[in-house]
Design a protein around this motif. Structure first.
Motif, short mmCIF file in Angstrom:
data_model
loop_
_atom_site.label_atom_id
_atom_site.label_comp_id
_atom_site.label_asym_id
_atom_site.label_seq_id
_atom_site.Cartn_x
_atom_site.Cartn_y
_atom_site.Cartn_z
N VAL A 168 -5.80 10.78 -6.37
CA VAL A 168 -4.69 9.81 -6.12
C VAL A 168 -5.32 8.44 -6.02
O VAL A 168 -4.77 7.49 -6.59
CB VAL A 168 -4.34 10.01 -4.69
N LEU A 169 -6.54 8.33 -5.75
CA LEU A 169 -7.31 6.99 -5.87
C LEU A 169 -7.47 6.83 -7.43
O LEU A 169 -7.62 5.38 -7.66
CB LEU A 169 -8.62 7.05 -5.20
N ALA A 206 0.68 -1.11 -0.05
CA ALA A 206 0.08 -0.13 -0.07
C ALA A 206 0.94 1.36 0.04
O ALA A 206 0.56 2.11 -0.82
CB ALA A 206 -0.92 -0.03 1.08
N GLY A 207 2.01 1.26 0.73
CA GLY A 207 2.78 2.40 0.83
C GLY A 207 3.36 2.67 -0.56
O GLY A 207 3.59 3.98 -0.80
N ARG A 236 -7.98 13.46 -3.17
CA ARG A 236 -8.56 12.16 -2.86
C ARG A 236 -8.70 11.35 -4.25
O ARG A 236 -8.32 10.27 -4.75
CB ARG A 236 -9.50 11.77 -2.11
N TYR A 271 0.79 3.94 -2.81
CA TYR A 271 0.34 5.34 -2.57
C TYR A 271 1.27 6.19 -3.06
O TYR A 271 0.96 7.36 -3.56
CB TYR A 271 0.13 5.54 -0.93
N ARG A 272 2.45 5.93 -2.86
CA ARG A 272 3.54 6.74 -3.37
C ARG A 272 3.92 7.08 -4.66
O ARG A 272 3.60 8.09 -5.37
CB ARG A 272 5.11 6.25 -2.88
N MET A 315 -4.72 2.77 0.70
CA MET A 315 -4.43 4.11 0.00
C MET A 315 -5.25 5.20 0.74
O MET A 315 -4.75 6.28 0.96
CB MET A 315 -4.32 4.25 -1.28
N SER A 316 -6.35 4.87 0.54
CA SER A 316 -7.66 6.10 1.28
C SER A 316 -7.26 6.39 3.00
O SER A 316 -7.19 7.49 3.02
CB SER A 316 -8.84 5.59 1.20
N CYS A 359 0.72 9.19 -5.96
CA CYS A 359 1.02 10.80 -5.54
C CYS A 359 1.94 11.41 -6.67
O CYS A 359 1.98 12.61 -6.91
CB CYS A 359 1.53 10.83 -4.28
N ARG A 367 -4.20 6.17 4.07
CA ARG A 367 -3.11 7.05 4.08
C ARG A 367 -3.43 8.42 3.76
O ARG A 367 -2.70 9.37 4.25
CB ARG A 367 -1.90 6.56 3.21
N ILE A 368 -4.41 8.67 2.77
CA ILE A 368 -4.99 10.16 2.56
C ILE A 368 -5.41 10.63 3.84
O ILE A 368 -5.23 11.67 4.37
CB ILE A 368 -5.85 10.10 1.29
#
Length: 376
Positions: free
Chosen positions: A99-100, A38-39, A96, A42-43, A67-68, A46, A70-71
């Motif tokens: 990114v998602l 997930a990290g 959001r 997400y990175r 991911m959500s 972004c 982390r936002i």
């Protein structure tokens, strides 16, 4: 439509990318599967990289949720006003979505989703997108919305004022807030409509699902002309009208605001917030520069029969958020040579008005929805 490109092994591949909110193309697209953390996802998202998922469907949903979260950890700075809270909320929602929206899935040329444990999404996609035109990449977030819309359309939304259900289509604002429907259902009809019931005519501007048109027909209006600018709304209203209206009293036409002719009653429930929508369904809530509101007011006099009324259904949420003042609304009514006969108010009953975690809770809990009775 636009095209994304990615590499599988040594093979270069491409597909059309569809985005309902017109999201820009990603900087690059890479293949992702169940090994993706997930990290890392997400990175990359972004940074502008799209992740084309080729693993398990349920794992993709879990990754999207991770991911959500982390936002959500990005705590916004404290706001000093409701207006600032609104703009921060909109900015956060935009981030959001951006990114998602980078987590993509590929639909085959018949809308089949070829992932392990994937549901059959063909009918849902057919209803939302129309006939397929070849393989297409969409964001998983958008696809989940399409699946949810299919379920809403199949089940319908209960409308007590009608004693039945309205079936919303994808991209059409559903009548989940019953207070505005009840205002139209219970406000006394204008004398012009009561004196000549056999020839009474009403316009429902921005009909959406057609719920208000159906309410007016049920109240005995002989002919209801329903309009909208959205092709999806026109199809949705037409389907609901065919199912609900007695003796085909509802005529759906568009795209446009006013139909031809004059009416005893003209109802308009425009989007309540003067802000730019970021998706098709937000067009039911956000109206840039109050364009529809002003269009209704300036065109009302020319389309009313003698003794007729215009019913403006409007929340004061925009006023509480500092997006519009009451004086600006009254000035617009006066500039259109209209007179306020009455204003009927009601308080919200929807769940968000009681959600203390909502950053706009203070405004939503105090919100008043009004039906303004206007005459020329």
């Amino acid at each position: 439509m636009s095209t994304i490109h990615w590499t599988t092994g040594d093979t270069q591949q491409s597909a059309r990318r569809h985005s309902e909110n017109a999201a820009p193309l990603p900087r690059r697209t890479v293949v992702a599967d169940d090994r993706m953390k997930a990290g890392d996802a997400y990175r990359r998202a972004c940074e502008g990289t799209a992740l084309l998922w080729q693993g398990d469907f349920h794992n993709a949903r879990q990754l999207l949720q991770a991911m959500s979260r982390r936002i959500d950890r990005k705590t916004p700075r404290p706001s000093t006003s409701l207006s600032e809270s609104f703009h921060l909320h909109r900015r956060s929602s935009s981030h959001r979505a951006r990114v998602l929206g980078k987590l993509l899935v590929l639909l085959d040329d018949d809308y089949r989703l070829a992932l392990r444990r994937a549901p059959d999404v063909r009918q849902a996609c057919l209803e939302a997108y129309g006939p397929p035109k070849g393989p297409m990449a969409v964001s998983l977030r958008e696809l989940l919305g399409v699946i949810g819309a299919h379920q809403w359309r199949s089940k319908g939304v209960d409308v007590p004022a009608l004693g039945t259900r309205i079936h919303p289509h994808y991209g059409v604002f559903a009548p989940v807030r019953g207070e505005y429907v009840d205002l139209v259902a219970h406000t006394p009809l204008p004398p012009a409509a009561l004196h000549s019931p056999d020839t009474s005519t009403a316009f429902d501007l921005g009909t959406g699902t057609g719920v208000l048109a159906a309410v007016l027909a049920r109240r005995g209006i002989n002919r209801v002309a329903a309009t909208d600018i959205s092709p999806r709304a026109l199809a949705c209203a037409g389907e609901n009208a065919h199912r609900l209206a007695p003796t085909d009293r509802i005529e759906v036409s568009g795209p446009g605001l006013f139909p031809e002719g004059r009416a005893d009653l003209i109802v308009c429930n425009p989007p309540w917030l003067p802000a730019r929508p970021t998706s098709p369904v937000e067009q039911g809530v956000h109206d840039p520069d109050s364009t529809m509101l002003h269009g209704f007011l300036t065109g009302l006099s020319a389309h009313l029969r003698p003794g007729g009324e215009g019913w403006l259904v409007l929340s004061d949420l925009a006023e509480r958020l500092g997006l519009r003042t009451r004086r600006q609304l009254l000035d617009a009514i006066h500039a259109a040579h209209l007179r306020v006969v009455d204003k009927i108010d009601t308080k919200p009953r929807h769940p968000r008005s009681k959600d203390v975690a909502d950053p706009l809770h203070t405004a939503r809990s105090a919100e008043i929805t009004s039906l303004w009775r206007l005459t020329a």
